[in-house]
Design an enzyme around this catalytic site. Structure first.
Site, short mmCIF file in Angstrom:
data_model
loop_
_atom_site.label_atom_id
_atom_site.label_comp_id
_atom_site.label_asym_id
_atom_site.label_seq_id
_atom_site.Cartn_x
_atom_site.Cartn_y
_atom_site.Cartn_z
N LYS A 1 -7.35 8.18 -1.24
CA LYS A 1 -8.64 8.61 -0.66
C LYS A 1 -9.20 9.87 -1.34
O LYS A 1 -9.37 10.91 -0.70
CB LYS A 1 -8.50 8.86 0.84
N ARG B 1 3.13 -0.94 10.74
CA ARG B 1 4.23 -1.01 11.71
C ARG B 1 4.55 -2.40 12.26
O ARG B 1 5.73 -2.67 12.51
CB ARG B 1 3.99 0.01 12.82
N LYS C 1 0.86 -1.19 0.00
CA LYS C 1 0.00 0.00 0.00
C LYS C 1 0.89 1.23 0.00
O LYS C 1 1.78 1.36 0.83
CB LYS C 1 -0.90 0.02 1.24
N ASP D 1 -3.40 4.35 -2.00
CA ASP D 1 -4.35 4.80 -0.96
C ASP D 1 -4.35 6.33 -0.90
O ASP D 1 -3.73 6.92 -0.02
CB ASP D 1 -3.90 4.16 0.36
N ASP E 1 -13.73 14.74 -4.14
CA ASP E 1 -13.84 16.02 -4.84
C ASP E 1 -15.10 15.96 -5.70
O ASP E 1 -15.86 14.99 -5.59
CB ASP E 1 -12.57 16.25 -5.70
N THR F 1 -11.03 5.84 11.00
CA THR F 1 -11.00 5.34 12.38
C THR F 1 -10.68 6.47 13.36
O THR F 1 -10.87 6.32 14.56
CB THR F 1 -9.97 4.20 12.53
O1 C5P Z 1 1.09 0.88 11.04
P1 C5P Z 1 -0.34 0.45 10.94
O2 C5P Z 1 -0.54 -1.06 10.86
O3 C5P Z 1 -1.22 1.08 12.02
O4 C5P Z 1 -0.81 1.03 9.52
C1 C5P Z 1 -2.14 0.99 9.09
C2 C5P Z 1 -2.26 1.66 7.74
O5 C5P Z 1 -3.64 1.69 7.37
C3 C5P Z 1 -1.78 3.10 7.72
O6 C5P Z 1 -1.22 3.34 6.42
C4 C5P Z 1 -3.03 3.91 7.90
O7 C5P Z 1 -2.96 5.18 7.29
C5 C5P Z 1 -4.07 3.03 7.19
N1 C5P Z 1 -5.45 3.23 7.65
C6 C5P Z 1 -5.86 3.02 8.95
N2 C5P Z 1 -7.18 3.21 9.30
C7 C5P Z 1 -8.07 3.60 8.38
C8 C5P Z 1 -7.68 3.81 7.05
C9 C5P Z 1 -6.33 3.62 6.71
O8 C5P Z 1 -5.06 2.65 9.80
N3 C5P Z 1 -9.34 3.74 8.73
#
Ligand code: C5P
Length: 237
Positions: A64, A216, A35, A62, A67, A124
């Site tokens: 998003k 992460r 992603k 990603d 517009d 979220t």
């Molecule tokens: O590091 P981590 O596992 O928290 O990364 C989650 C990824 O998913 C990040 O790139 C974050 O921007 C994305 N994301 C999220 N929650 C959402 C939409 C996207 O954590 N509702």
């Protein structure tokens, strides 16, 4: 692109950092699905995405989009031309915008391989209080999420980004074929970081998630290839 998969969130500021990270996966049988979000795309743009595609990676871009329909249609046509596998819009942009996004993609996708188009329901980071006090929406959060998902399905989109906790309900509401792409995944013995409502890869599988997005826990691991393999094992077994 596989039917169910682990997507690694490459939240890095540069191509150099991303390519150094991907060295961890060199000579492994399985090319990870990646992603690329706003940070990396704004830094490096389409050339990096094209390079990663040439190297055999599937890419979820990603960005998003949100517009007016005409702008989103044209932007999606450009993104389809880059050859990505999955893109997204905010469902809050409405049905006309989502339909325009789908049209834009179809107008310029390589024959037989239109990117999957996914809608973000509620971020979220949005709380019930924020919905009520800032956006003046008084409905319960889960109802707004299901309504956005239903609008996305009716507009011809392929699925939504949601929490793994919502995946089963989205499938019940919009059909099993409607994809659920779910971030907020952690190992049972891992750190939460800023994610609050998390599930393990195995729990996400049990809830019916189609794709888990993991950042992460893999990018920050001592051994990223091992952490990725653990995700695959838990999610796909
Ligand atoms: O590091 P981590 O596992 O928290 O990364 C989650 C990824 O998913 C990040 O790139 C974050 O921007 C994305 N994301 C999220 N929650 C959402 C939409 C996207 O954590 N509702």
């Amino acid at each position: 692109m596989r039917e169910k998969d682990v997507i690694i969130a490459c939240d890095f500021p540069s191509a150099a950092r991303t390519l150094a990270f991907l060295e961890n996966f060199r000579n492994r049988d399985r090319k990870p699905f990646l992603k690329i979000g706003m940070e990396l795309f704004y830094a490096e743009g389409a050339p990096l995405v094209r390079r990663l595609k040439e190297d055999g990676y599937s890419i979820f871009l990603d960005l998003k989009l949100h517009d007016i329909p005409n702008t989103v249609r044209s932007a999606m046509a450009v993104l389809a031309g880059i050859g990505v596998d999955m893109v997204n819009v905010h469902a809050a942009g409405g049905s006309a915008m989502m339909k325009a996004a789908a049209e834009g993609l179809r107008s310029n996708a390589p024959a037989g391989s239109c990117p999957k188009l996914i809608a973000v329901t509620q971020l979220t980071s949005t709380s019930q209080e924020m919905l009520r006090d800032e956006l003046l929406i008084n409905e319960p959060m889960p109802d707004t999420i299901m309504s956005y998902a239903a609008n996305a399905a009716a507009s011809g989109l392929d699925g939504v980004v949601c929490s793994p906790r919502e995946a089963a309900a989205v499938h019940r509401h919009c059909g099993d074929h409607f994809l659920t792409v779910t971030p907020g995944v952690r190992f049972a013995d891992g750190e939460l970081g800023d994610q609050k409502r998390v599930m393990t890869p195995a729990q996400a599988r049990e809830e019916g998630s189609d794709y888990i997005v993991v950042g992460r826990p893999i990018t920050g691991a001592q051994n990223p290839a091992e952490a990725y393999a653990r995700c695959i094992e838990d999610f796909l077994k």
